[in-house]
Design a protein around this motif. Structure first.
Motif, short mmCIF file in Angstrom:
data_model
loop_
_atom_site.label_atom_id
_atom_site.label_comp_id
_atom_site.label_asym_id
_atom_site.label_seq_id
_atom_site.Cartn_x
_atom_site.Cartn_y
_atom_site.Cartn_z
N THR A 29 0.83 -1.21 0.00
CA THR A 29 0.00 0.00 0.00
C THR A 29 0.86 1.25 0.00
N GLU A 30 1.97 1.21 0.73
CA GLU A 30 2.88 2.36 0.74
C GLU A 30 3.52 2.56 -0.62
N GLN A 31 3.80 1.48 -1.35
CA GLN A 31 4.30 1.60 -2.72
C GLN A 31 3.30 2.35 -3.59
N VAL A 32 2.03 2.01 -3.43
CA VAL A 32 0.98 2.69 -4.20
C VAL A 32 0.99 4.18 -3.91
N ARG A 33 1.12 4.51 -2.64
CA ARG A 33 1.09 5.92 -2.24
C ARG A 33 2.35 6.65 -2.72
N THR A 34 3.51 6.04 -2.51
CA THR A 34 4.78 6.67 -2.84
C THR A 34 4.94 6.90 -4.34
N HIS A 35 4.47 5.93 -5.15
CA HIS A 35 4.69 5.99 -6.59
C HIS A 35 3.46 6.47 -7.36
N SER A 36 2.46 6.96 -6.65
CA SER A 36 1.25 7.49 -7.28
C SER A 36 0.67 6.51 -8.29
N GLU B 26 -7.91 3.48 -0.82
CA GLU B 26 -7.78 4.75 -0.11
C GLU B 26 -6.43 5.41 -0.37
N ALA B 27 -5.43 4.60 -0.78
CA ALA B 27 -4.12 5.16 -1.14
C ALA B 27 -4.15 5.83 -2.51
N GLY B 28 -5.27 5.71 -3.23
CA GLY B 28 -5.42 6.43 -4.48
C GLY B 28 -5.52 5.57 -5.73
#
Length: 389
Positions: A32-39, A72-74
């Motif tokens: 999930t953090e990968q999704v957020r970090t890399h848009s 929710e991370a986009g």
């Protein structure tokens, strides 16, 4: 458009009797953090979300939490079913999820895409659930392109991809296919991905996947690049010692206006590393070895000539995460061509009979000098006891 390709979560799977739920929760949090970090715009999960067709309640909770967190991370999320999943149960789950999360389990819908647009126009995502020929051939009585009944995984996947290409003809724009199968050219994991079949799946020729700009495959637990546009992401956790040296992560896929632009590998954390330790039992239990590997999952392969007493108990006193122990002698005694019954017939004394038994059960190794002394002492004690009767 930026796509994150993952697969084979196997929620609910155990590792040598140990739950993997906490570790998987940690790794999916990192995803999930990968999704957020890399848009990331779209997350694709290519099958085997669950490890069982009858998942437990906590497995459903973990899946729901993970999918909602990704959304929710986009990102929009597209999930297909694998051979371990129950398509019916995943399909039921789909009705309970919010907009932006798509669970594709219907084989009759493989030619109808989920369409998501970016600044360059539409991208069509064609989800192919795991297709069991014996179950789905009733839906496609026309058979394959040669008119033959669909009897193999390769034929069935070929027919599904024909439907995807027909869908591409009627939906202008870029296309991504998602499938769960064993494709030709895969490097299998020893002990897990058996022979040329994977969980009973036939090998599917790479040419079957011609057409889409990117093909996200699931089923193989290790990262694989079959071509620039056809890849496996592998499982996010190590589920066997045969996988211990294989990277864990996901593919970050960028599409531009013309199709596939770049693909980048993103590493995922390994909550507890797997290691295989080989040597005599004393060498494996040496303080310096223990200090280095005490907090890892351990497969201990001890090479002593003879089986050792209670090896797992002794190992776990030093390695609390020892999951497997194997006895593989470095030197194997030369085999006696006589059968056990032949050895017994030629034995004269009780000592000879015990020696024959030990050689039979210990791969040719008879009693040691210390054991012979003990055997003689026990037999002598028996003789003295009988003399007093």
């Amino acid at each position: 458009m930026r796509i994150l390709h993952t697969s084979d979560w196997h929620i609910g799977r155990t590792f040598h009797g140990n739950s993997t739920m906490d570790a998987l929760t940690e790794v999916l949090g990192a995803l999930t953090e990968q999704v957020r970090t890399h848009s990331v715009d779209v997350v694709v999960v290519a099958g085997d979300v669950f490890d069982s067709a009858t998942p437990s309640g906590p497995a459903y909770s973990l899946l729901g939490d993970a999918l909602v967190a990704l959304e929710e991370a986009g990102a929009r999320v597209i999930v297909t079913s694998g051979n371990h999943d129950s398509a019916a149960r995943l399909g039921f789950q789909a009705r309970l999820l919010r907009d932006g999360i798509h669970v594709l389990t219907d084989p009759l819908a493989v030619g109808e895409p989920i369409t998501i647009a970016d600044a360059d126009g539409p991208v069509h995502f064609f989800g192919i659930p795991y297709l069991e020929p014996a179950i789905v051939r009733q839906h496609w009585p026309e058979g394959d392109s040669a008119g033959r009944p669909l009897r193999t995984q390769a034929q069935t996947m070929g027919h599904a991809m024909d439907l995807v290409r027909a869908g591409m003809d009627t939906h202008e724009g870029r296309a991504v296919a998602i499938a769960h199968c064993f494709a030709a050219g895969v490097d299998a994991t020893a002990g897990l991905e058996r022979e040329v079949r994977q969980g009973g799946l036939d090998v599917v020729p790479l040419s079957v996947f011609d057409g889409p700009d990117y093909v996200a495959l699931g089923h193989i637990h290790g990262r694989q690049t079959l071509s620039e546009r056809v890849r496996y992401a592998g499982a996010p956790l190590h589920y066997s010692f045969g996988e211990q040296h294989k990277a864990r992560g996901s593919w970050l896929v960028d599409l531009d206006a013309h199709g596939l632009a770049t693909v980048e590998w993103l590493e995922l954390p390994v909550p507890r590393r797997l290691v295989t330790l080989t040597g005599t039992l004393d060498e494996i239990l040496a303080p310096e070895m223990v200090a280095e590997h005490a907090n890892e999952w351990v497969c201990a392969v001890y090479t002593d000539a003879l089986p050792q007493a209670e090896p797992m108990r002794r190992l776990r006193e030093s390695y609390p995460y020892c999951a497997m122990v194997q006895h593989q002698p470095e030197v194997v005694s030369e085999a006696d061509e006589r059968s056990y019954s032949q050895r017994l017939r030629t034995a004269v004394t009780d000592v000879d009979r015990i020696e024959a038994f030990l050689e039979h059960v210990r791969a040719g190794y008879g009693a040691t000098d210390a054991e012979r002394d003990l055997i003689r002492a026990v037999l002598d004690e028996r003789v003295r006891a009988e003399a007093l009767v």
